[in-house]
Design a protein around this motif. Sequence first.
Motif, PDB file in Angstrom:
ATOM      1  N   LEU A  75       0.970  -1.215  -0.108  1.00 11.77           N
ATOM      2  CA  LEU A  75      -0.097   0.120  -0.129  1.00 11.77           C
ATOM      3  C   LEU A  75       0.767   1.232   0.060  1.00 11.77           C
ATOM      4  O   LEU A  75       0.394   2.448  -0.559  1.00 11.77           O
ATOM      5  CB  LEU A  75      -1.008  -0.075   1.345  1.00 11.77           C
ATOM      6  N   VAL A  76       2.124   1.196   0.804  1.00 11.68           N
ATOM      7  CA  VAL A  76       2.755   2.371   0.648  1.00 11.68           C
ATOM      8  C   VAL A  76       3.713   2.544  -0.693  1.00 11.68           C
ATOM      9  O   VAL A  76       3.694   3.713  -0.873  1.00 11.68           O
ATOM     10  CB  VAL A  76       4.133   2.261   1.777  1.00 11.68           C
TER      11      VAL A  76
ATOM     12  N   GLY B 111      -1.510   4.823   1.272  1.00  5.58           N
ATOM     13  CA  GLY B 111      -0.353   4.770   1.933  1.00  5.58           C
ATOM     14  C   GLY B 111      -0.597   4.849   3.458  1.00  5.58           C
ATOM     15  O   GLY B 111       0.357   4.287   4.158  1.00  5.58           O
ATOM     16  N   HIS B 112      -1.398   6.011   3.929  1.00  2.00           N
ATOM     17  CA  HIS B 112      -1.732   6.055   5.163  1.00  2.00           C
ATOM     18  C   HIS B 112      -2.160   4.921   5.829  1.00  2.00           C
ATOM     19  O   HIS B 112      -1.707   4.613   7.116  1.00  2.00           O
ATOM     20  CB  HIS B 112      -2.700   7.148   5.267  1.00  2.00           C
ATOM     21  N   LEU B 113      -3.133   4.079   5.117  1.00  4.24           N
ATOM     22  CA  LEU B 113      -3.689   2.798   5.780  1.00  4.24           C
ATOM     23  C   LEU B 113      -2.611   1.705   6.045  1.00  4.24           C
ATOM     24  O   LEU B 113      -2.665   1.159   7.100  1.00  4.24           O
ATOM     25  CB  LEU B 113      -4.676   2.532   4.844  1.00  4.24           C
ATOM     26  N   GLY B 114      -1.781   1.976   4.891  1.00  2.00           N
ATOM     27  CA  GLY B 114      -0.439   1.027   5.256  1.00  2.00           C
ATOM     28  C   GLY B 114       0.396   1.079   6.595  1.00  2.00           C
ATOM     29  O   GLY B 114       0.826   0.297   7.250  1.00  2.00           O
TER      30      GLY B 114
ATOM     31  N   LEU C 211      -8.657  -2.865  11.321  1.00  2.00           N
ATOM     32  CA  LEU C 211      -7.117  -3.175  11.269  1.00  2.00           C
ATOM     33  C   LEU C 211      -7.234  -4.056  12.473  1.00  2.00           C
ATOM     34  O   LEU C 211      -6.308  -5.239  12.340  1.00  2.00           O
ATOM     35  CB  LEU C 211      -6.401  -2.000  11.380  1.00  2.00           C
ATOM     36  N   VAL C 212      -7.750  -3.789  13.424  1.00  2.00           N
ATOM     37  CA  VAL C 212      -7.230  -4.678  14.652  1.00  2.00           C
ATOM     38  C   VAL C 212      -8.180  -6.232  14.618  1.00  2.00           C
ATOM     39  O   VAL C 212      -7.574  -7.084  14.810  1.00  2.00           O
ATOM     40  CB  VAL C 212      -8.157  -3.996  16.080  1.00  2.00           C
ATOM     41  N   ALA C 213      -9.375  -5.921  13.951  1.00  2.00           N
ATOM     42  CA  ALA C 213      -9.843  -7.344  13.764  1.00  2.00           C
ATOM     43  C   ALA C 213      -9.140  -8.127  12.523  1.00  2.00           C
ATOM     44  O   ALA C 213      -9.108  -9.382  12.681  1.00  2.00           O
ATOM     45  CB  ALA C 213     -11.535  -6.899  13.180  1.00  2.00           C
TER      46      ALA C 213
END
Length: 384
Positions: free
Chosen positions: A19-20, A35-38, A255-257
């Motif tokens: 993603l980045v 990218g932020h999500l990565g 993301l945690v899940a």
Amino acid sequence: MAGGRDLQLDALRAVAVTLVLYAHFLAPGGTSFLGHLGVRLFFVLSGFLITRLLLEARDAAQFVPGPALRSFYARRAIRIFPPYFAVLALVWFTDLEQSRSSLAWHALYLSNFWYALRNDWNPWLLCHFWSLSIEEQFYLAWPLIVLLAPRRRIEAITIGVICFSLAYRFYWPLTADPALARDLLPPASMDALACGALLAVRRARGAGVPRWMRLGWPAFAVVFLAVVWSDPGPANSTWEWPRWLLVQVLPLVPLVAIVAACSNGLGGRLGWLAELPPLLLVGRISYGIYLYHPILLAYAVKAQPWIPLNVSEQGPGRFLVAGAATLIVASLSWVLFEKPLNRLKRYFPYIARPRAHAPSETRRFGATYPGAKAALDLRPTDRS
């Protein structure tokens, strides 16, 4: 089974770094929420893995805080410092993109403060170091809490860190100041790191993720995508600040899940996909990929006259050339540099190994008492 679970976490590292790369090499305009999500996924993974490791050390019968702390810091230094400072040395000797003036900040893992204080992304070549600085600041402080705080208080402390980070986010709309500091100072990332840590703390007591999170994370993901794709409106519009808050906070639940599911081990087709060898290889070398990719992009742009594809702008040419160069260099770095150094970690165990019994004792009594060796093996182990 533990190995299988960690394989799938390697797959998540591969997803995060991809993603980045997409954001920095391919996404139109040079920016992308992916990218932020990565980066946020990297933070959740780091919080979970580091906390799980520290809790396992703490719960061992032979645990002693001082040696465990020293081993943690030594092992982190062995894993992180060599390639990191190799990059800084290269930038220093070549003064690539006139980056030399800021190197002291990067060498001290204060990159996030450098960019926040200047409110500017120059030198762009090292701007990705802000997240590495956040992680290093986390590595310095968090083990002190996990290894030294009362065991029963760790979960409450972790929840408190999450709440503090969320409160920090609500401060910025009050100031109406969209400065880089809102995203780069440590509290802006502590929610993701602490959410991963909370997952590890709950797992240690056999709890796992709450039911509402396990069932509701797809809804959070859908709302997040709807917010990201919504029109942000003009600067200082009514929607601008709520949109920023939602984009930062909503992904935490999915993301945690996802990290929780992969740490348990996915089955079926998803599990098979998560353990594909190419994906695992990318995950294994993800630190090098993240570390080297802007450096190699800078060299690719300088070499544009000799490259038939367009690498000077975002697009398929840049993604193909700079991406391939990044994978090659990161793979070589792992095989020739990082992996051999990682073997030094064996000299820094978290738990002191029990002392071996002197062979002379067995020899002294073995001749006259055949059960001597068994009797020696049954003696209480040294817990110091």
